[in-house]
Design an enzyme around this catalytic site. Structure first.
Site, short mmCIF file in Angstrom:
data_model
loop_
_atom_site.label_atom_id
_atom_site.label_comp_id
_atom_site.label_asym_id
_atom_site.label_seq_id
_atom_site.Cartn_x
_atom_site.Cartn_y
_atom_site.Cartn_z
N GLN A 1 26.10 48.23 56.09
CA GLN A 1 24.84 47.98 55.38
C GLN A 1 23.79 47.34 56.29
O GLN A 1 22.60 47.33 55.96
CB GLN A 1 25.06 47.07 54.17
CG GLN A 1 25.84 47.73 53.06
CD GLN A 1 25.95 46.79 51.88
OE1 GLN A 1 26.83 45.95 51.83
NE2 GLN A 1 25.04 46.91 50.93
N HIS B 1 32.29 50.68 51.21
CA HIS B 1 31.19 50.82 52.18
C HIS B 1 31.72 51.17 53.57
O HIS B 1 31.04 51.85 54.35
CB HIS B 1 30.40 49.51 52.30
CG HIS B 1 29.28 49.37 51.30
ND1 HIS B 1 28.24 50.26 51.22
CD2 HIS B 1 29.05 48.43 50.34
CE1 HIS B 1 27.40 49.87 50.27
NE2 HIS B 1 27.87 48.76 49.71
N HIS C 1 34.17 47.43 46.03
CA HIS C 1 32.82 47.91 46.35
C HIS C 1 32.56 47.79 47.86
O HIS C 1 32.08 48.75 48.49
CB HIS C 1 31.82 47.08 45.54
CG HIS C 1 30.37 47.40 45.78
ND1 HIS C 1 29.52 47.85 44.79
CD2 HIS C 1 29.61 47.31 46.91
CE1 HIS C 1 28.32 48.04 45.32
NE2 HIS C 1 28.35 47.71 46.59
N GLU C 2 32.90 46.63 48.44
CA GLU C 2 32.59 46.40 49.86
C GLU C 2 33.49 47.25 50.77
O GLU C 2 33.02 47.78 51.78
CB GLU C 2 32.71 44.92 50.21
CG GLU C 2 31.77 43.98 49.45
CD GLU C 2 30.31 44.41 49.49
OE1 GLU C 2 29.88 45.04 50.46
OE2 GLU C 2 29.60 44.11 48.50
N CYS D 1 23.78 47.28 44.25
CA CYS D 1 24.07 47.28 45.68
C CYS D 1 22.79 46.95 46.44
O CYS D 1 21.73 47.49 46.14
CB CYS D 1 24.60 48.65 46.09
SG CYS D 1 24.99 48.78 47.84
N LEU D 2 22.91 46.09 47.45
CA LEU D 2 21.74 45.71 48.24
C LEU D 2 21.15 46.91 48.98
O LEU D 2 19.98 46.90 49.36
CB LEU D 2 22.11 44.60 49.23
CG LEU D 2 22.50 43.25 48.60
CD1 LEU D 2 23.01 42.30 49.68
CD2 LEU D 2 21.33 42.63 47.85
N GLY E 1 28.11 40.24 48.16
CA GLY E 1 28.94 40.86 49.19
C GLY E 1 28.07 41.70 50.11
O GLY E 1 26.98 42.14 49.73
#
Ligand code: ZN
Length: 188
Positions: free
Chosen positions: A52, A149, A145-146, A103-104, A47
């Site tokens: 991000q 963000h 999670h997304e 997480c990226l 995701g």
């Protein structure tokens, strides 16, 4: 398609509340969506949210892997690409489940996070058509999670336990994270 730079907490965009998308026909928006999907695949993430990649807009892309093991684990959710603009969780199950997230934007960090087992997400597809997605289990976790963000929230804000790989430098913001040996989760 372009590979976008994924930002870390040193860039303030990651902690800002993103703005709603209003112009769905914008060519730049369509390009951004394609670039985000490409970047998510290249980074081997499941995701990615626009903040991000340093874009303060309410836009997320999600795709669980599609290999044999993933199909067993995620069923019909495996491999489906979700592109959701202005996503909102309109219903969430009372049942919570604990899982390990990464997480990226926080490379090398892992944390145990409690999430709703099921969520109903409302939003718009890339052409501005309203959509509703009923997500459960891992897919529900990724949506939560997304969408976090988009409000500047990171998984470390919810985590009951945080640890990092040995070879990762501490990020100032989460320096207090415990330095435990790396254990790679099976997913994410
Ligand atoms: Zn993330």
């Amino acid at each position: 398609m372009a590979l976008l730079e994924i930002i870390t907490p040193s860039n303030p965009t990651l902690r800002k509340k993103a703005k709603r998308v209003s112009d769905f026909s914008n060519k730049k928006l369509q390009q951004l969506i394609d670039d985000m999907v490409f970047t998510m695949h290249e980074a081997v993430g499941v995701g990615l949210a626009a903040p991000q990649v340093d874009v303060g807009q309410r836009l997320i892309v999600i795709q669980l892997p599609d290999d044999e093991e993933s199909r067993e684990e995620y069923g019909d959710d495996a491999g489906v690409l979700f592109v959701v603009l202005n996503p909102e969780i309109v219903k969430a199950s009372k049942e919570m489940v604990e899982g390990v997230e990464a997480c990226l934007s926080l490379p090398g960090y892992f944390g145990k996070v409690n999430r709703h087992q099921q969520v109903l997400v409302k939003g718009f597809d890339r052409h501005g058509n309203p959509i509703r997605i009923k997500a459960k289990d891992w897919l529900a976790r990724v949506f939560q999670h997304e969408i976090d963000h988009l409000d500047g929230v990171l998984f470390i804000d919810h985590a009951t336990e945080i640890w990092r790989s040995r070879d990762v430098e501490p990020i100032a913001e989460i320096e207090e994270a415990e330095d435990e040996p790396a254990t790679e989760p099976d997913v994410e």
